[in-house]
Design an enzyme around this catalytic site. Structure first.
Site, PDB file in Angstrom:
ATOM      1  N   ASP A 210       0.895  -1.241   0.065  1.00  0.00           N
ATOM      2  CA  ASP A 210      -0.124  -0.048  -0.051  1.00  0.00           C
ATOM      3  C   ASP A 210       0.752   1.198  -0.018  1.00  0.00           C
ATOM      4  OD1 ASP A 210       0.126  -1.197   2.834  1.00  0.00           O
ATOM      5  OD2 ASP A 210       0.613   0.972   2.963  1.00  0.00           O
ATOM      6  N   ASP A 212       0.574   3.591   2.212  1.00  0.00           N
ATOM      7  CA  ASP A 212       0.258   4.231   3.611  1.00  0.00           C
ATOM      8  C   ASP A 212      -0.765   5.441   3.431  1.00  0.00           C
ATOM      9  OD1 ASP A 212       0.804   4.170   6.313  1.00  0.00           O
ATOM     10  OD2 ASP A 212       1.916   5.867   6.348  1.00  0.00           O
TER      11      ASP A 212
END
Ligand SMILES: CSC[C@H]1O[C@H](OP(=O)(O)O)[C@H](O)[C@@H]1O
Ligand code: ADE
Length: 290
Positions: A210, A212
């Site tokens: 991801d 973040d």
């Protein structure tokens, strides 16, 4: 012929076992440092012994801040590991390190606050160097194995270890970018420090799951992390098998095998016998005759 390498693999979120290990058996290993996350899956790939420990335990019962990293490293040492390859789900703090890429870590910023981070202490004080916190030899072999498995790789990544278990705020995420961190996770510290104290060469492969939350309007959640880990599961396994299959026949000594050599400062007549006894696996090479 048996290989001189015994590879400890620490599996992160989404990686709770390794399929296809030969002669595989889950074995409970006791530690004077308390309860490790799980039993150790012991087996081999070809003639290389493999010792796999799921960092959070099978089924993920253990939270990052409650991980007993001392027990985890101690049981891998007791299981005869010569080297450790750790795998972690990580968030990316850089546009060009996109989800799906593997980041080979070479530096850390440790922001953890509430974890037992040393095997040593009053009664037996030691200060190991963490200037170069990972083993370059293992990291290079891991990067080559990822490329060989047709994975996308970023090398030389700096890992920010946060306390968690909550994910970061946007302000924190942006600040970590300014600090020079490239990826973020909750578990590789104090694990890497403890591996160094146990004289175990350690490398960390981050599987990027991801971005973040530093990008406008985006935020990470667990489902995203696990979905990306599942997408990369086969690649991770291919990478591990390649890594093990291309280990050199001989294992030249690493300077990390002797990390404690100049680190212990307490005079032998001041050693605490109880602490000394607990260090039998971690520092037995150096201290057993003291
Ligand atoms: C499940 S999302 C957060 C969780 O994932 C990472 O774990 P690991 O490093 O063991 O793969 C992160 O550090 C958090 O513990
Ligand atoms: N964004 C993130 N922050 C902390 N740990 C993570 N593990 C995976 N993604 C993460």
């Amino acid at each position: 012929m048996t290989s001189p390498w015994t590879i400890g693999i620490i599996g992160g979120s989404g990686l709770y076992a390794i399929e296809g290990l030969e002669d595989a058996q889950w074995i409970a290993i006791e530690s004077p440092w308390g309860k490790p996350s799980d039993e150790v899956l012991c087996g081999r790939i070809g003639d290389v012994r493999v010792r796999f420990l799921p960092r959070h335990g099978r089924g993920h019962p253990v939270s990052p801040r409650d991980l007993n990293a001392r027990a985890n490293i101690d049981v891998l040492k007791r299981a005869g590991c010569t080297d450790i390859l750790a795998i972690s789900a990580v968030g990316s703090l850089r546009e060009e390190i996109e989800p799906g890429r593997f980041a080979v870590v070479d530096q850390f910023i440790d922001r953890t606050t509430s974890r037992e981070n040393s095997f040593f202490g009053t009664g037996l004080v030691a200060h190991v160097s963490m200037a170069d916190p990972v083993c370059p030899r293992l990291s290079e072999m891991a990067a080559a194995a990822i490329a060989g498995a047709k994975g996308k790789v970023a090398t030389g990544a700096t890992y920010l270890a946060m306390e968690g278990p909550q994910f970061s705020t946007r302000a924190e995420s942006r600040m970590y970018r300014e600090w020079g961190a490239d990826v973020i996770g909750m578990t590789a510290m104090p694990e890497a420090k403890l591996a160094r104290e146990a004289e175990l060469p350690y490398a960390l492969v981050g599987m990027v799951t991801d971005y973040d939350c530093w990008r406008e309007g985006e935020a990470v959640d667990v489902a995203q992390v696990i979905a990306q880990m599942q997408l990369n599961g086969k690649l991770a396994r291919d990478m591990l098998v390649r890594f093990i299959n291309v280990l050199p026949e001989a294992r030249e000594p690493s300077p990390i095998d002797f990390a404690l050599e100049d680190a212990v400062i307490t005079a032998p007549d001041k050693h605490d016998p109880a602490l000394l006894a607990k260090l039998d696996a971690v520092a037995g090479r150096l201290l057993s005759g003291a």
